[in-house]
Design an enzyme around this catalytic site. Structure first.
Site, short mmCIF file in Angstrom:
data_model
loop_
_atom_site.label_atom_id
_atom_site.label_comp_id
_atom_site.label_asym_id
_atom_site.label_seq_id
_atom_site.Cartn_x
_atom_site.Cartn_y
_atom_site.Cartn_z
N ILE A 2 0.84 -1.20 0.00
CA ILE A 2 0.00 0.00 0.00
C ILE A 2 0.87 1.25 0.00
O ILE A 2 0.63 2.21 -0.74
CB ILE A 2 -0.96 0.00 1.21
CG1 ILE A 2 -2.12 -0.96 0.98
CG2 ILE A 2 -1.49 1.41 1.49
CD1 ILE A 2 -3.15 -1.01 2.09
N TRP A 38 2.65 1.57 -3.38
CA TRP A 38 1.69 1.87 -4.44
C TRP A 38 1.57 3.38 -4.63
O TRP A 38 1.38 3.87 -5.75
CB TRP A 38 0.34 1.27 -4.11
CG TRP A 38 -0.74 1.56 -5.11
CD1 TRP A 38 -1.08 0.81 -6.20
CD2 TRP A 38 -1.66 2.67 -5.10
NE1 TRP A 38 -2.13 1.39 -6.88
CE2 TRP A 38 -2.50 2.53 -6.23
CE3 TRP A 38 -1.84 3.76 -4.26
CZ2 TRP A 38 -3.51 3.45 -6.52
CZ3 TRP A 38 -2.83 4.68 -4.55
CH2 TRP A 38 -3.66 4.51 -5.68
N HIS A 39 1.70 4.11 -3.53
CA HIS A 39 1.52 5.56 -3.59
C HIS A 39 2.70 6.28 -4.24
O HIS A 39 2.53 7.41 -4.71
CB HIS A 39 1.29 6.12 -2.19
CG HIS A 39 -0.07 5.85 -1.65
ND1 HIS A 39 -0.38 4.73 -0.91
CD2 HIS A 39 -1.23 6.54 -1.76
CE1 HIS A 39 -1.66 4.75 -0.57
NE2 HIS A 39 -2.20 5.84 -1.08
N GLY A 40 3.86 5.69 -4.26
CA GLY A 40 4.98 6.39 -4.87
C GLY A 40 6.29 5.66 -4.72
O GLY A 40 6.44 4.77 -3.88
N PHE A 70 -0.27 9.69 -8.09
CA PHE A 70 -0.08 8.28 -7.80
C PHE A 70 -0.66 7.38 -8.87
O PHE A 70 -0.48 6.18 -8.81
CB PHE A 70 -0.72 7.92 -6.44
CG PHE A 70 -0.28 8.85 -5.33
CD1 PHE A 70 1.07 9.11 -5.15
CD2 PHE A 70 -1.19 9.48 -4.52
CE1 PHE A 70 1.49 9.97 -4.15
CE2 PHE A 70 -0.78 10.34 -3.52
CZ PHE A 70 0.56 10.58 -3.34
#
Length: 485
Positions: free
Chosen positions: A326, A329-331, A485
């Protein structure tokens, strides 16, 4: 072209009129919708529109092959194609989003041990919405393999599912079964859907323009110049940031859901008042719910099954890996990696104490309001989230550490107070807090509303939102935070 811009308004009005003029033929509607979705994406990221089309074609062919192999009872071939589809999806994410990060990290690690490499990162542009539509692509082939859906024979339907313009940039991340089914149904003009959708779009615009963008003026002024601000200002800006994030991303989700509803589609809800929770597990079950549920179904559950022989330790390991995913996934930065680890660590006490599997009931007093201890737990959980988002907000580990070091150094300074920004933001934030309290704790009771106002509730609400947007809204078309993102 952002959803709260004048350009999008004109685009959507034209789409809506032509869309319902062709409502007698579902196929014509779908083709028109697909053309509009690709045109919309091309306005945002023209160079990557070809990548979107290629990936859509590749996954449709692989899904077709998986479905055919299952029908012919060729399990090995179906498994191979499914694995290949996951490799392609993760490969696309890795190449465009993480390759530079891993090259830079490897070179930096080599320098530490005396190896000076001449490798340089490529100048790769991350396609907008890549993290969202690759998850939709992979869920399609995985769901076919696991028997949840059948292969979609009409490639235009599948392409619509992937490129649907209200959700392609920042979600919600819909599942194929629910959306593909709606594409095959007739979608006639419905005044109720139009009105409900309009209300949700307006509410989303209010959250974005009057709260998120308004608070951003203060938060950015402090955070981008933290070395010149006091401890109190930094802490105050940090405490405001989760609320800004919520208003920004939930605001976009509201607009996307509303636009979709006006077109006759019901897409997944993405937020459910996440700050009314008392632990991190509850928070993630209400924050970016489509991402959380996607990773739960396709990452956590398979990992948990594979590690079940380890008992509780296996579940903890699966949670830690899931939360790391998680975060990443954002960066592509160590801040996001640590952000995921940080949140995962907060699950461990819940697992050990057994609270992870228990549903918490709200304890209320005689007036129906939550008790003080319950509210105190909510505040504590908000502080936990706030610290994690300080990592999230930092450009890199160095900046995060510099901000932390600044906090104990600057107690003597006063608070930076931008009167117009904070007062205007506070007025609009109170309205959002009121609505969330109403829906969370008193869904069957109208708080502080006189009888006459209840009769005109929607009219008054819409009027307030329009006036607030005109008076307090920021009209410089700031991009939504989650676009990156």
């Amino acid at each position: 072209m952002v959803v709260n811009s004048l350009a999008f308004l004109w685009f959507f009005l034209v789409v809506l009129v032509i869309y319902y003029l062709s409502q007698s033929k579902t196929k014509v509607q779908n083709i028109f919708l697909l053309i509009c979705s690709y045109w919309f994406y091309a306005q945002i990221d023209l160079k990557m529109t070809g990548l979107l089309a290629i990936l859509t074609l590749v996954f449709w062919l692989m899904g077709y092959g998986i479905g055919k192999a299952i029908e012919q009872e060729q399990e090995q071939r179906a498994s191979l194609l499914t694995t290949l589809s996951v490799v392609v999806g993760i490969g696309a994410l890795f190449y465009f989003k993480y390759l530079n990060f891993f090259i830079d990290s490897f070179v930096a690690a080599a320098d530490l041990i005396g190896l000076h490499l001449s490798w340089t990162a490529s100048h790769l542009v991350v396609p907008i919405g890549l993290s969202f539509f690759t998850f939709k692509l992979m869920s399609y082939t995985l769901d076919i393999y696991h028997g949840k859906i059948e292969r979609e024979r009409d490639i235009s339907n599948f392409a619509n599912f992937i490129a649907f313009f209200p959700t392609i940039l920042s979600g919600p991340i819909d599942r194929p079964k629910h959306f593909l089914k709606q594409l095959k149904q007739s979608r006639l003009f419905n005044p109720d859907n139009l009105m409900t959708g309009f209300r949700r779009v307006l509410w989303g615009m209010f959250m974005k323009m009057c709260i998120a963008d308004r608070l951003d003026l203060y938060i950015s002024a402090v955070w981008n110049n933290y070395e010149h601000h006091s401890t109190v200002s930094i802490l105050f800006a940090s405490l405001l940031y989760p609320f800004q994030m919520y208003a920004d991303f939930s605001g976009y989700s509201e607009m996307a859901i509303g636009v979709a509803l006006m077109l006759g589609f019901k897409v997944a809800e993405n937020f459910k008042r996440p700050f009314f929770t008392i632990n991190i597990a509850q928070y993630w079950s209400r924050w970016h719910m489509t991402l959380t549920s996607w990773l739960t179904d396709y990452v956590f559950m398979p990992l948990n099954i594979k590690l079940r022989d380890w008992g509780t330790n296996g579940t903890i390991a699966a949670i830690m890996l899931n939360m790391t995913f998680i975060g990443m996934w954002h960066g592509a930065d160590w801040t996001f990696f640590l952000f995921g680890i940080y949140h995962g660590l907060w699950y461990i006490p819940l697992m050990i104490s057994g609270q992870f599997f228990k549903k918490t009931k709200i304890k209320v007093n005689a007036l129906g309001w939550p008790t003080f201890p319950f509210v105190l737990k909510m505040v504590g959980n908000y502080l936990v989230v706030t610290f994690g988002l300080m990592l999230f907000h930092s450009k890199n580990i160095s900046e995060f550490w510099a901000v932390l070091c600044r906090i104990p150094e600057a107690w003597n300074g006063g608070i930076f107070f931008d009167m117009p920004t904070l007062v205007n933001g506070a007025i609009c934030s109170i309205a959002l807090i009121y609505v969330d309290i109403q829906e969370e704790w008193f869904p069957n009771k109208k708080l502080f509303l006189p009888t006459w106002a209840e009769k005109w509730r929607w009219e008054l609400t819409i009027s307030f939102e329009i006036v607030a947007i005109l008076l307090f809204g920021i009209f410089d078309s700031n991009q939504f935070i989650y676009f990156q993102f």
